[in-house]
Design a protein around this motif. Structure first.
Motif, PDB file in Angstrom:
ATOM      1  N   VAL A  99       0.845  -1.196   0.000  1.00 64.36           N
ATOM      2  CA  VAL A  99       0.000   0.000   0.000  1.00 64.36           C
ATOM      3  C   VAL A  99       0.877   1.241   0.000  1.00 64.36           C
ATOM      4  N   GLY A 100       0.296   2.335  -0.479  1.00 64.95           N
ATOM      5  CA  GLY A 100       0.940   3.631  -0.328  1.00 64.95           C
ATOM      6  C   GLY A 100       1.975   3.950  -1.376  1.00 64.95           C
ATOM      7  N   GLU A 103       2.376   7.709  -1.792  1.00 67.10           N
ATOM      8  CA  GLU A 103       3.170   8.278  -0.699  1.00 67.10           C
ATOM      9  C   GLU A 103       4.652   7.987  -0.915  1.00 67.10           C
ATOM     10  N   LEU A 107       7.272  10.883  -0.877  1.00 74.39           N
ATOM     11  CA  LEU A 107       8.351  10.912   0.115  1.00 74.39           C
ATOM     12  C   LEU A 107       9.706  11.063  -0.575  1.00 74.39           C
ATOM     13  N   THR A 137      12.633  11.323   6.360  1.00 74.68           N
ATOM     14  CA  THR A 137      11.988  10.710   5.206  1.00 74.68           C
ATOM     15  C   THR A 137      12.562   9.316   4.956  1.00 74.68           C
ATOM     16  N   VAL A 140      11.212   6.432   7.078  1.00 69.49           N
ATOM     17  CA  VAL A 140       9.970   5.841   6.571  1.00 69.49           C
ATOM     18  C   VAL A 140      10.261   4.990   5.336  1.00 69.49           C
ATOM     19  N   SER A 143      11.824   1.421   5.818  1.00 64.78           N
ATOM     20  CA  SER A 143      10.960   0.370   6.362  1.00 64.78           C
ATOM     21  C   SER A 143       9.658   0.255   5.566  1.00 64.78           C
ATOM     22  N   PHE A 144       9.692   0.655   4.295  1.00 64.93           N
ATOM     23  CA  PHE A 144       8.443   0.731   3.541  1.00 64.93           C
ATOM     24  C   PHE A 144       7.825  -0.637   3.266  1.00 64.93           C
ATOM     25  N   ARG A 146       6.718  -3.170   4.834  1.00 64.95           N
ATOM     26  CA  ARG A 146       6.428  -3.542   6.206  1.00 64.95           C
ATOM     27  C   ARG A 146       6.326  -5.033   6.416  1.00 64.95           C
ATOM     28  N   ASN A 147       5.879  -5.755   5.386  1.00 66.89           N
ATOM     29  CA  ASN A 147       5.684  -7.193   5.569  1.00 66.89           C
ATOM     30  C   ASN A 147       6.979  -7.982   5.457  1.00 66.89           C
TER      31      ASN A 147
END
Lengths: 488, 168
Positions: A99-100, A103, A107, A137, A140, A143-144, A146-147
């Motif tokens: 997701v994202g 963003e 970023l 920035t 974030v 670690s984008f 996340r899984n």
């Protein structure tokens, strides 16, 4: 030009980032990936706009806090070019991010804005704000995924060590500006005679250098680099290796050569030590690496050492060589990460063995990675050669003033030989692997083919016609604020 | 009868010291939440001291930022951690040794600086009024201030991205 016109490139970048963020609301999830093309096109337009004749050769804004000069313009274009390629890389990477994705693009643009501000900072407050914009920035971005456990590990490690380095930086700034009574680099250089003997001032400067050393991953502040490089998503690693490192370098140049030139001269021994240790550490540790991203992580530590070489020379040739070296480094590293990003699309690991038979499976990827490694190793006629050559030349010049620099020269030459070994290990894996298990051709998306073509063209052009870049860089430094013009 | 500001000073100073002590060495409870509430009281009485020094802005920030935002964060962290575990934890020799070293070291530096300071002749000046601070932020430091606003946006996006549930 008024203040706002001078920072128009940065304003445009931030607005582009905000635009992508807002546009996300009206675009169907399936088409959001295409926002990346808008972001990349926007960056390309801003890059073209940076050549506008309306920009002066020299200008300051916001009470001399922000400086627009040749040096800052060089780095702004450098960051814009890097972000352009990274955004294209991110488009290809989009399906691996759950997701994202919008963003993710914005970023990258915000980090780019931070880097562009960093290139122009002439004041500790602006420098700190820009540096934090970049670093936070990247917390974030690293670690984008996340899984993925590795990505989270990279994010946490970068967060903790980044916060520590921020602590060093801000404490250093507090001591330096507290003793000197100013945060402005130019004002500080005028007051330097009165304060440069003060041990508290020097400790502050040392802490500040430590904080910036973390950013460029110089020894002994490099520990985060391999893990973070390995775990982060490939476009982020590429941007970290190129953009974040160059931002650290330009700030180091600004602080050492603009704010405290006399101290930089007396510290050339210390800088030479950091440079030599970083080169040697990065080169030696790269030898046993099996993971490609980790290998490039150690290679980036070694490259940080080479960049420090030009700073440790404390002469204008050194500063010019840093810029030439960075330009070659940009294309080589981005080409390498583009290839890694494509290869690891299907394979879970990025072990060096996935390269087996690459020359048959995809000649283009094999060629791009080979050129990238050859350029990083510093072999003519590719771009990396002239950077290394000019750096070593500047050190020889510095060595004729102070003897210890010849030791550094010897270390650098040995490291170049070591680096040939591990860079060619990659090339050997591409062409001469015995056990090729997978013969299926690897499809290269057209965006990625374009990216690789740009990188290869960059490596060749800068390697064959280095004169253009060297002259432009020397010119950039001449128009730069501070002591570059006075350094001999 | 001493002036009323002196009475308030001793009142706030005593409250600061007492509550500060209660944060770390409460004989009645080892519950972290109690400690956190005492920390709030310490901060409130410290902001009273700032008011007595005419540093109104600092006093307001002290309450808004520390007693408000930071303490809420503390309480969240305490709630997420296992409190029972904390209550059972024993003191470790090394960590209390290092703690004592830090405390006495700081105290030594503090006492030395009190001893070497020239107290006479210093004229009290009031600096850092809200107006002056606002003017600095929106004039001299406008650019870093605006960059920080982008930074906060990035932090907000980051928190939302990293903490939201996976969408299917």
């Amino acid at each position: 030009m008024n203040s706002y016109q001078l920072i128009s490139l940065e304003i445009a970048t931030v607005l582009l980032g905000l635009g992508i963020l807002v546009a996300d609301l009206w675009i169907a999830p399936a088409k959001r990936r295409m926002l990346g093309f808008i972001a990349a096109a926007g960056v390309a337009v801003i890059f073209a706009a940076s050549f506008s004749p309306a920009f002066p050769d020299f200008g300051t804004a916001f009470g001399k806090m922000y400086v627009f000069d040749g040096l800052s313009l060089f780095f702004k274009r450098f960051f814009l070019a890097a972000a352009f390629i990274v955004l294209l890389l991110a488009i290809d990477f989009a399906d691996r991010i759950a997701v994202g994705i919008s963003e993710f693009y914005s970023l990258i643009l915000f980090a780019l804005a931070g880097m562009m501000f960093a290139a122009s900072s002439n004041d500790f407050t602006l420098m700190f704000a820009a540096l934090e914009l970049i670093t936070i920035t990247f917390y974030v971005l690293t670690s984008f995924q996340r899984n993925k456990l590795q990505s989270l590990e990279a994010g946490v490690k970068y967060l903790i060590l980044g916060a520590l380095s921020t602590g060093f930086t801000v404490f250093g700034i507090a001591l330096v500006s507290g003793i000197a009574g100013t945060t402005n680099f130019i004002e500080l250089s005028a007051k330097l005679k009165d304060v440069s003997g003060d041990p508290v001032f020097l400790v502050g400067l040392l802490l500040l250098t430590t904080g910036l050393g973390f950013k460029i991953a110089a020894f002994p502040f490099h520990v985060w680099a391999p893990d973070v490089y390995q775990g982060s998503p490939a476009p982020v690693t590429a941007f970290l290796a190129v953009g974040s490192k160059a931002a650290g370098i330009v700030l180091l140049m600004r602080v050492l050569f603009v704010a405290v030139p006399e101290v930089a001269k007396s510290w050339s021994g210390l800088l030479a030590f950091i440079s030599g240790a970083t080169i040697l550490y990065g080169s030696l540790c790269a030898i046993p690496q099996r993971s490609l991203k980790r290998l490039l992580g150690y290679s980036s530590i070694a490259n940080a050492g080479f960049l420090m070489l030009g700073i440790a020379a404390v002469n204008k040739d050194g500063a010019t060589a840093v810029l030439v070296y960075l330009a070659g480094y940009l294309f080589a590293v981005l080409a390498a990460f583009t290839v890694i990003s494509i290869i690891t699309r299907n394979a879970e690991s990025d072990d060096i063995s996935v390269l087996a038979g690459l020359s048959k499976r995809s000649p283009m990827l094999a060629a791009a990675l080979t050129f990238s490694m050859v350029s990083l190793a510093g072999i003519p006629p590719l771009a990396g050669f002239f950077g290394k050559f000019l750096l070593l030349k500047s050190i020889i010049k510095a060595g004729s003033v102070s003897g210890p620099h010849f030791v550094l020269l010897a270390v650098a030459v040995i490291a170049v030989v070591i680096s040939l070994y591990y860079y060619f290990g990659v090339i050997r894996a591409i062409f001469w692997s015995k056990d090729v298990s997978d013969h299926s051709p690897i499809p290269v998306p057209s965006v990625m083919a374009f990216t690789l073509a740009v990188c290869m063209a960059g490596m060749f052009l800068l390697g064959v016609f280095p004169g253009i870049l060297v002259d432009a860089d020397a010119e950039a430094l001449n128009s730069a604020v501070g002591v570059f013009a006075r350094l001999r | 009868m001493p002036p009323i500001s002196d009475i308030f000073f001793y009142l706030f100073a005593a409250m600061t010291l007492f509550c500060g002590l209660m944060v770390v060495a409460n004989p009645l409870s080892r519950n972290p939440v109690t400690s956190a509430i005492f920390l709030v009281l310490t901060i409130v009485s410290m902001s009273g001291l700032f008011v007595l020094l005419h540093a109104f802005f600092l006093a307001a920030v002290q309450i808004l930022v520390y007693a408000g935002a930071v303490m809420v964060l503390f309480l969240f962290v305490i709630m997420l951690l296992d409190i029972k575990e904390e209550e059972r934890r024993k003191f470790k020799v090394i960590s209390s040794g290092i703690g004592a070293l830090a405390v006495f070291g700081t105290a030594a530096i503090f006492l030395k600086s009190i001893g070497t300071t020239q107290w006479k002749g210093a004229t009290p000046t009031i600096e850092g009024s809200t107006v002056a601070l606002g003017k600095l932020l929106f004039d001299k430091f406008l650019l870093p201030f605006e960059i920080v606003s982008v930074l906060l946006l990035v932090a907000m996006i980051g928190v939302i991205l990293l903490s939201r549930k996976e969408l299917k």
